[in-house]
Design an enzyme around this catalytic site. Structure first.
Site, PDB file in Angstrom:
ATOM      1  NE  ARG A   1      18.569   2.972 -11.520  1.00  0.00           N
ATOM      2  CZ  ARG A   1      17.403   2.329 -11.572  1.00  0.00           C
ATOM      3  NH1 ARG A   1      17.083   1.624 -12.658  1.00  0.00           N
ATOM      4  NH2 ARG A   1      16.554   2.392 -10.577  1.00  0.00           N
TER       5      ARG A   1
ATOM      6  N   PRO B   1      -1.092  -7.957  -3.854  1.00  0.00           N
ATOM      7  CG  PRO B   1      -3.164  -8.702  -4.553  1.00  0.00           C
ATOM      8  CD  PRO B   1      -2.479  -7.524  -3.951  1.00  0.00           C
ATOM      9  CD  GLU B   2       5.274  -9.605  -4.421  1.00  0.00           C
ATOM     10  OE1 GLU B   2       6.145 -10.111  -5.147  1.00  0.00           O
ATOM     11  OE2 GLU B   2       5.463  -9.348  -3.217  1.00  0.00           O
TER      12      GLU B   2
ATOM     13  NE  ARG C   1      -6.674  -1.494   4.374  1.00  0.00           N
ATOM     14  CZ  ARG C   1      -5.391  -1.524   4.716  1.00  0.00           C
ATOM     15  NH1 ARG C   1      -4.721  -2.666   4.688  1.00  0.00           N
ATOM     16  NH2 ARG C   1      -4.779  -0.419   5.059  1.00  0.00           N
TER      17      ARG C   1
ATOM     18  CG  HIS D   1     -16.706  -4.247   2.553  1.00  0.00           C
ATOM     19  ND1 HIS D   1     -16.831  -2.890   2.785  1.00  0.00           N
ATOM     20  CD2 HIS D   1     -16.528  -4.834   3.763  1.00  0.00           C
ATOM     21  CE1 HIS D   1     -16.719  -2.669   4.090  1.00  0.00           C
ATOM     22  NE2 HIS D   1     -16.542  -3.817   4.705  1.00  0.00           N
TER      23      HIS D   1
END
Length: 284
Positions: free
Chosen positions: A163, A2-3, A124, A105
């Site tokens: 950079r 998830p972002e 997981r 779970h």
């Protein structure tokens, strides 16, 4: 993984049931997730009143009345199942229906004094829960939030100057800006017309200036849409998030570029083990 928009959607879904509410009883059904859970976690959570429910980067933070902070990270498969008071099933963020029966779970359950039940389900076990006071190592070194005043054109220009790393990697660096992930960086760079393999230090001042508002724009649109529906992602009212229908490049390899007058097709390259979707014709 998830972002920011997905995590923010989860936070907003949890807030009505957690902010200002007391945890009557906490159940911790295993000793670890991605890492060991803190000692006596159930005891330390039980009886705590939740203050503000915040988000920092991709983490949810709950301020507790005893002075500690609960940190939650969903990981790759973590879901929060919510049963509001009265027993009706509902969902929040990366959630599915909580029928009341324990699922295989279900690792952590918070029984709220109001009668609501909040369950963390993670097949997981790449998610994490932790308790801390003061600072947490995972939060140290994070850059500014995209919507905060600290994230500006001058900040980003200074961080990118000189950079010699690809601009995509630079935007994924959580020290430069917090919360961005692979999906939304691909979308931002397409809107900005910047190739993901361009070196960060080679961007012009005008290109850097375009990135800041576009990052906010893409994230705001995704939050408004309820996050992106990948696999079984759900938002607070149980509807699938639908920002994925607005993806311009992510996951669209071979499709026509949506940029007016472009005529190119979306391509995929691999950068640091991750897929980068872009249009070679309009992203330079």
């Amino acid at each position: 993984m998830p972002e920011l928009p997905e995590v923010e959607t989860v936070r907003r879904g949890l807030a009505p049931l957690m902010e200002g509410a007391t945890i009557a009883r906490a159940e911790v059904r295993r000793p670890d997730l991605r890492w060991p859970l803190p000692p006596r976690m159930a005891e330390r959570l039980t009886g705590q009143r939740v203050g503000a429910l915040r988000r920092r980067s991709k983490y949810i933070l709950a301020d507790l009345s005893g002075g500690e902070v609960l940190l939650i990270h969903l990981g790759m498969s973590g879901r929060v199942l919510v049963a509001p008071p009265g027993g009706a099933s509902a969902m929040a963020g990366d959630f599915v229906h909580d029928t009341g029966a324990a699922e295989k779970h279900d690792h952590i359950v918070l029984h709220m004094e109001s009668g609501a039940r909040i369950t963390f389900n993670d097949p997981r076990r790449f998610g994490m829960w932790d308790l801390f006071a003061g600072t947490h190592p995972l939060l140290e070194g994070l850059g500014p939030e995209p919507f905060g005043n600290g994230f500006s054109e001058s900040w980003l220009a200074a961080r990118l100057a000189g950079r010699r790393t690809p601009i995509k990697a630079a935007l994924l660096d959580q020290g430069n800006v917090a919360g961005l992930g692979n999906i939304y960086v691909c979308e931002v760079l397409h809107r900005a017309g910047i190739h993901p393999a361009r070196l960060a230090g080679d961007l012009t001042a005008a290109e850097v200036a375009r990135l800041v508002p576009l990052i906010r724009e893409v994230l705001a649109e995704a939050i408004e849409a309820g996050g992106s529906s990948l696999r079984d992602y759900r938002q607070a009212d149980g509807e699938l998030g639908y920002f994925q229908h607005a993806f311009r490049v992510y996951g669209r390899e071979g499709a026509a570029c949506v940029t007016p007058g472009c005529g190119g097709r979306v391509a995929r390259i691999v950068q640091s083990g991750r897929s980068s979707f872009h249009c070679p014709d309009c992203q330079r």
